[in-house]
Design an enzyme around this catalytic site. Structure first.
Site, short mmCIF file in Angstrom:
data_model
loop_
_atom_site.label_atom_id
_atom_site.label_comp_id
_atom_site.label_asym_id
_atom_site.label_seq_id
_atom_site.Cartn_x
_atom_site.Cartn_y
_atom_site.Cartn_z
N HIS B 138 0.83 -1.20 0.00
CA HIS B 138 0.00 0.00 0.00
C HIS B 138 0.87 1.25 0.00
O HIS B 138 1.91 1.30 0.67
CB HIS B 138 -0.92 0.01 1.22
CG HIS B 138 -2.13 0.86 1.02
ND1 HIS B 138 -2.08 2.23 1.13
CD2 HIS B 138 -3.39 0.54 0.69
CE1 HIS B 138 -3.30 2.72 0.88
NE2 HIS B 138 -4.11 1.71 0.62
N HIS B 139 0.41 2.26 -0.73
CA HIS B 139 1.15 3.52 -0.84
C HIS B 139 1.27 4.21 0.51
O HIS B 139 2.17 5.04 0.73
CB HIS B 139 0.43 4.41 -1.85
CG HIS B 139 1.35 5.33 -2.60
ND1 HIS B 139 2.31 6.07 -1.97
CD2 HIS B 139 1.45 5.63 -3.91
CE1 HIS B 139 2.96 6.80 -2.87
NE2 HIS B 139 2.47 6.53 -4.06
#
Lengths: 455, 455
Positions: B138-139
Site C-alpha cells: 500500500h502507498h
C-alpha cells in the site's frame, strides 16, 4: 434502464470491504473419456464463442461510484467476457487443498461495480486430472439458492449432451428473473427515483424491524456467545467436501429422524469438536438458524422468487453423546413455534448481522438490548440435482456453495444434495475462524459417530 | 501505536474501489543451474520459515473500519504469513501473456485493511521454466520508489549468495522507514489525535493547493484532452517488457541527447501509434509529467525520504518524424522552467487526479477553471540495480513496476534500469485503455525507428 427493487439495491448499500455481498459456487468435474491435452483450452474457447449471455449477466449498477446510481441497472453494452471468464491454474502439488486455497482468495475480493457483477474461474492443474469452475455473483443479482439453480440449469443428466451453456448462459430464451417484483419496482420507481432514494434508510429499518416485529419478545435468545459471533474482516476461508447421501439416509432411518436432522447433527458434532479444540466451547448449546425454502413447486424451474422461512435449532453441543445430540436436534426441528415466516434473503442476512454500519443501523432495532446473539450460525440445506449430472460430457463430481458473511456470523455451512452425495461448503472469516479446514475432519468424525450410535 | 503522518494516512482516505492505492512490482527469475522439480516448493518453505519480518510489514491501520483509525498504525501481533505470501500457477500455455493477465487481476484488487497492507505472489508454471514474484504494497506504507528499493535490498550481485531475504524481510537490522517525518508526526500528533483528524480535509486542500500555488498561473496547460484523461474503473491491465539499455544508449550518443530523452521518445512514439490505431490522436502534442527524484545520495541506501520534483515534457506526438520528436522532447526537458519543486508522492498523485471524491475535493482547487488536463500521462524512470542481480541463486531477468492510477490518468508508464536492460511496466485502466499490451509492440517499433533515424 430498469429500476432496481430496494431488496436488490440494499445489497449494494450494505456491502463493505469487510462484507463482500456475493455468493459463490465451486464445481468439480471429471473430464470426459478420451479428453486430450487441449480439452480445457477448447472448452474455454467454445464457451467464449457462445454469444448467449443472459440479460441478468449484462446488468451493472447504472452509476457505480454514486449511491444514487445503485437504484437502477444499466446494460453493459460492451461486455468484456474475457474479464469475467478467467482461466487459472493450481500450483503444485495440485491437491483439493490448493483448489480451496485459491477459492478462498477469490471469495474474498469485491466484484467490480463498473461491470456486470459476476466472475467465473476455470481451474486446471488438479493432480488427478479433474478441473473446476468457481462462479461468483453479487447478491443484488441473485441469492444463493437462485445462483445454484442457475448453475444447475447449465447441466444435463445426459452424459452425451454437448449443448451445455456456460454458467452465464441459459438453455432456453432468456427469462426475466423476478417477474413480479421487478415490474412492481418499475411502476413504483419510474417517476420517483429521488423519493425511493430518500426512503432507503427508512426502508431498511423497516425491512429489519418487520423481521423482528413479532419476534423481538418471543425470540428465545438462548444462544450463547461464541467465537463465531464477532466482527469480521474481509478475508475468507472456504472448505468443501462430499459425503455419500446413503450414509446419512441409513442413520436417519435407524434413528427415525429426517435426513436434515442427521445433517444438522453432523454439523453439531463437528462444531463441538472444533470448539473443544479451540478451547472455546460454551456451556450452553449452540443455536443454528436453518433457512427453509418456501418456494412453490411451480417456481422450481426458474431462478425466481425469494421467500424463505427459518427455524431456530438447538444443536445440543453441550451433550457429549452423539445420539443424544441427534435427539435434541430432531425435537428442536419438530417444534415449529420458532418459525420466521416469509423472510427475504435480505432479512435473513440482516437477522444474522450484529452491525450494518453503512446503514447507520448499528445495532439493529431488534438487537438494541441484546447482549447475546439470537443464533450462532446459519446452516442451509439447499436443493440440488437428484441425478448424476454432466456438463458437456464432463461428470459433475461436486457442487459446493460459498456464502456471504456479516459481522456477528463469522461461519456459515451450506450444503446441497448432488446425485448420490451431499456436498458441504463451509465459508468462514479467515481471522475469526482459524484452521477452518479442520471442520471437514470433524464432520467426517461426526458422521462416523452417528453411524456407530445408530448401528 | 505510532501515529501516521498525514501524508501516509491520506492514501487510506483517498482509496476507493476505483482507485486502489497500492504499488506493485513484478520480478522475473531464471532458476539456478541444477534446480530440481521441488525447487519452488522448498524456496517457498524456506521463505515462510524466515522469521525476519520488517516492522513496516507488520503494520496495519489501527481501526480498519473507522476513518479515525487510519491515523495510527497498529502492529499485527499474529501475522498470518500464509495469507500474505501466496503460491500461484499459470494456466497453459504458461506464456508471459498469462503471467501479465494474472498480474493484472492481482493489481486490481484492494488490500485487506485488517492486515498489514501487502501481498507477495510466487508464480510457477512459466513454459520456459522460469518463475516470478509479484509484490504489492500500500502507498500508505511505501511509495513506488521505496518499494522498488525494498525489493532490490533483498537481491545480491553474487550468484552464489544464498542469504537473500524474502521481499518482506531485510538483510540488516530493521530500520525505521522515514526517520524524520515519523518522529515529527509523533511529536505533533501524540497529544492531539482529534485535532489531527479534524485537520485532515484542510490539510489535504493545503497539500493540493501548495502544489499549485506558484503554478496555477504559470502551468502551461497546453495538454490536449485524450482518451487517457477520463474517470476510471477499478480493473487494471498490466503489461511489461525489457529492452537492452545498450540500444537506448547508442541512440542517445548518436543524437547527442540523454538516455532519458530517448526513453521518453520511445514512449512518445508508442503513444502516437496507439492513439492513431484507436483513432484518438489529438492535434496538439501530449504532455507527460516526468517525476525527478530529489533524494540525496546519502538517502540512497535506504527506503526513506520522499521528495520528488516533476518536469512537464512536450512529447511531440503531433510530429510524424521520430527524430523531430526526439529533438522536441530533448528541448522540452532541457527547459527547466516548468519544474515543480519538492513534491511528495501524495502531491504527485493529487496533481494527476481530476477527482478525489472521498475528500470532497472535486475538482481540486487548482483545477476549478481548467477544461483541459495539466498533463496527459505520468512517465517515471525509477533507479534500479546497475549490475546483474541474483536472489538466492536465481537470476533476476526483469523487475517491472506497476503503478497507481487515479481519475484523469488512466495510463501510467514506469520503467527502471536492471543490469543491462530497461524494464518497462505499463499500468492502465482496463476499460479506458483497451488492448494495452499493444503499447509493447509500439514501444519496440518506436525504438527501432529511433535507431534507424540515428544511424
Amino acid at each position: 434502464m430498469p429500476m432496481m427493487p430496494v431488496t436488490d439495491s440494499m445489497f449494494l448499500f450494505i456491502e463493505t470491504r469487510e462484507h463482500p455481498m456475493h455468493v459463490g459456487g465451486l464445481q468439480l468435474f471429471t473430464k470426459p473419456d478420451g479428453a486430450g491435452p487441449d480439452y480445457l483450452k477448447s472448452l474455454r474457447e467454445s464457451l467464449l464463442e457462445n454469444s448467449g449471455v443472459r440479460s441478468l449477466f449484462r446488468r451493472r449498477p447504472a452509476r457505480p461510484v454514486n449511491t444514487r446510481g445503485y437504484l437502477a441497472w444499466a446494460e453493459d453494452s460492451e461486455l468484456d467476457l474475457d474479464y469475467h471468464f478467467r482461466h487459472s491454474a493450481l500450483p503444485q502439488p495440485g491437491r483439493i487443498r490448493e483448489l480451496l486455497e485459491l477459492t478462498s482468495r477469490w471469495h474474498s475480493t469485491l466484484l467490480d461495480r463498473h461491470r456486470p457483477l459476476w466472475e467465473v474461474h476455470l481451474v486446471e492443474g488438479l493432480n488427478d486430472g479433474r478441473f473446476a469452475l468457481y462462479s461468483k455473483i453479487h447478491h443484488a443479482l441473485m441469492d444463493g439458492v437462485s445462483a445454484l439453480r442457475q448453475l444447475q440449469s447449465t447441466l444435463s443428466d445426459d452424459p452425451l449432451a454437448m449443448d451445455g451453456p456456460p454458467p452465464w448462459g441459459s438453455r432456453g430464451p432468456a427469462q426475466p428473473r423476478r417477474g413480479r417484483p421487478d415490474a412492481l419496482a418499475l411502476l413504483r420507481g419510474a417517476g420517483s427515483t429521488a423519493k425511493q432514494l430518500a426512503g432507503v434508510p427508512r426502508m431498511t429499518a423497516k425491512v429489519a424491524t418487520e423481521a423482528f416485529r413479532e419476534h423481538t419478545l418471543t425470540l428465545p435468545l438462548q444462544a450463547p456467545r461464541t467465537m463465531f459471533n464477532v466482527a469480521i474482516g474481509g478475508a475468507r476461508r472456504f472448505a468443501a467436501q462430499s459425503w455419500p447421501l446413503e450414509r446419512v439416509r441409513k442413520v436417519a432411518t435407524a434413528a427415525g429422524v429426517s435426513r436434515n436432522d442427521v445433517v444438522l447433527a453432523m454439523c453439531a458434532g463437528a462444531l463441538r469438536d472444533y470448539l473443544i479444540e479451540q478451547r472455546a466451547l460454551p456451556d450452553a448449546p449452540l443455536t443454528a438458524m436453518v433457512p427453509v425454502s418456501l418456494r412453490s413447486r411451480a417456481d422450481a424451474g426458474e431462478a425466481s422468487g425469494n421467500q424463505i422461512g427459518a427455524l431456530l435449532c438447538n444443536l445440543g453441543t453441550d451433550r457429549s453423546d452423539p445420539a443424544e445430540r441427534l435427539a435434541v436436534i430432531s425435537r428442536s426441528m419438530a417444534d415449529g413455534k420458532r418459525l420466521f415466516k416469509e423472510l427475504t434473503p435480505l432479512q435473513i442476512l440482516l437477522l444474522s448481522a450484529l452491525n450494518i454500519a453503512p446503514l447507520g443501523a448499528s445495532p439493529l432495532p431488534g438487537y438494541a438490548n441484546h447482549t447475546r446473539p439470537p443464533f450462532n450460525i446459519v446452516i442451509s440445506n439447499v436443493p440440488g440435482p437428484r441425478k448424476q449430472m454432466y456438463w458437456n460430457g464432463a461428470t459433475l463430481d461436486g457442487i459446493y456453495p460459498a456464502s456471504v458473511l456479516l459481522d456477528g456470523q463469522a461461519l456459515n455451512i451450506t450444503l446441497t444434495n448432488n446425485g448420490d452425495n451431499l456436498d458441504f461448503g463451509i465459508t468462514g472469516c479467515r481471522r475469526s475462524v482459524p484452521h477452518l479446514q479442520r471442520l471437514l475432519l470433524h464432520l467426517d468424525t461426526a458422521l462416523a459417530e452417528l453411524e456407530y450410535a445408530a448401528r
